[in-house]
Design a protein around this motif. Structure first.
Motif, PDB file in Angstrom:
ATOM      1  N   ILE A  86       2.574  -2.524 -11.186  1.00  0.00           N
ATOM      2  CA  ILE A  86       2.409  -3.936 -11.627  1.00  0.00           C
ATOM      3  C   ILE A  86       3.852  -4.512 -11.527  1.00  0.00           C
ATOM      4  N   ASP A  87       3.893  -5.521 -10.739  1.00  0.00           N
ATOM      5  CA  ASP A  87       5.348  -6.355 -10.717  1.00  0.00           C
ATOM      6  C   ASP A  87       4.942  -7.706 -10.239  1.00  0.00           C
ATOM      7  N   ASP A  88       4.883  -8.545 -11.282  1.00  0.00           N
ATOM      8  CA  ASP A  88       4.989 -10.019 -11.201  1.00  0.00           C
ATOM      9  C   ASP A  88       3.556 -10.334 -10.653  1.00  0.00           C
ATOM     10  N   LYS A  89       3.191 -10.588  -9.383  1.00  0.00           N
ATOM     11  CA  LYS A  89       2.160 -11.199  -8.854  1.00  0.00           C
ATOM     12  C   LYS A  89       1.400 -10.009  -7.798  1.00  0.00           C
ATOM     13  N   VAL A  90       2.011  -8.893  -7.997  1.00  0.00           N
ATOM     14  CA  VAL A  90       1.497  -7.942  -7.054  1.00  0.00           C
ATOM     15  C   VAL A  90       1.097  -6.597  -7.806  1.00  0.00           C
ATOM     16  N   THR A  91       0.191  -6.096  -7.404  1.00  0.00           N
ATOM     17  CA  THR A  91      -0.434  -4.763  -8.117  1.00  0.00           C
ATOM     18  C   THR A  91      -0.951  -3.722  -7.048  1.00  0.00           C
ATOM     19  N   ILE A  92      -0.179  -2.692  -7.003  1.00  0.00           N
ATOM     20  CA  ILE A  92      -0.639  -1.463  -6.215  1.00  0.00           C
ATOM     21  C   ILE A  92      -1.350  -0.383  -7.066  1.00  0.00           C
ATOM     22  N   TYR A  93      -2.519  -0.028  -6.223  1.00  0.00           N
ATOM     23  CA  TYR A  93      -3.242   1.093  -6.742  1.00  0.00           C
ATOM     24  C   TYR A  93      -3.163   2.543  -6.013  1.00  0.00           C
ATOM     25  N   PRO A  94      -2.550   3.229  -6.256  1.00  0.00           N
ATOM     26  CA  PRO A  94      -2.227   4.362  -5.277  1.00  0.00           C
ATOM     27  C   PRO A  94      -3.415   5.241  -5.331  1.00  0.00           C
ATOM     28  N   TYR A  95      -4.274   5.364  -4.413  1.00  0.00           N
ATOM     29  CA  TYR A  95      -5.655   5.864  -4.387  1.00  0.00           C
ATOM     30  C   TYR A  95      -5.434   7.272  -3.763  1.00  0.00           C
TER      31      TYR A  95
END
Length: 181
Positions: A86-95
């Motif tokens: 999570i970074d500010d307005k971006v979320t990454i889910y490494p599936y």
């Protein structure tokens, strides 16, 4: 659930040890200061997504190699089992973390309204495949802006600087698959 800071710290330390790299060499390769790398490797700093990409690209690792626990096989993945980045307005889910045999990694990404993420070029010859699941996404590649809407897909060579933007009033959710030659 594991702490992302500790996972990144361990993966950087393991990579440095395996390749006998000093902090100075890693700093030169990544453009991240020795002090910041030291803090990250100790687990004392929560790096931004931009910093994680710099480290991954500089060390010739995929983002998921840097941010994921090493698992030999994965049969089923539930989002609640994933440690999001999570970074500010971006979320990454490494599936699906990078696999040397398959040469790809897959993420779910969410960008909140008015959110933006800039990405440095990935490895030479890399490609990115995007499928927008919700909302609308702008992607800038080589100074050209493309708009990808809900249920549309987009492929581009990701070995150039690129950025993702959500100019709408709803969260843009999309699947990103990175292919490395």
């Amino acid at each position: 659930m594991y702490n992302i800071q500790n996972i990144v710290a361990k993966n950087i330390a393991d990579h440095r040890k395996k390749h006998q790299l000093s902090l100075e060499k890693v700093s030169k390769a990544t453009g991240v200061s020795k002090n910041m790398l030291s803090q990250i490797e100790k687990g004392n700093s929560n790096p931004t997504i931009t910093t994680l990409w710099k480290i991954a690209n500089g060390l010739h690792l995929s983002l998921s190699q840097l941010t994921s626990l090493n698992n030999d096989t994965v049969d089923f993945i539930d989002e609640s089992d994933i440690v999001p980045i999570i970074d500010d307005k971006v979320t990454i889910y490494p599936y699906f973390p990078y696999d040397d045999h398959k040469k790809f990694e897959m993420f779910k990404m969410a960008i909140e309204p008015d959110g933006k993420m800039d990405s440095a070029p990935h490895h030479m010859g890399s490609e990115e495949y995007i499928i927008v699941n919700e909302g609308s996404l702008e992607i800038e590649v080589d100074s050209t802006i493309y708009t990808i809407n809900h249920h549309q897909a987009f492929r581009f060579n990701s070995d150039v600087a690129h950025s993702y933007r959500n100019r709408s009033n709803v969260t843009a959710v999309f699947t990103s698959t990175m292919y490395y030659q």
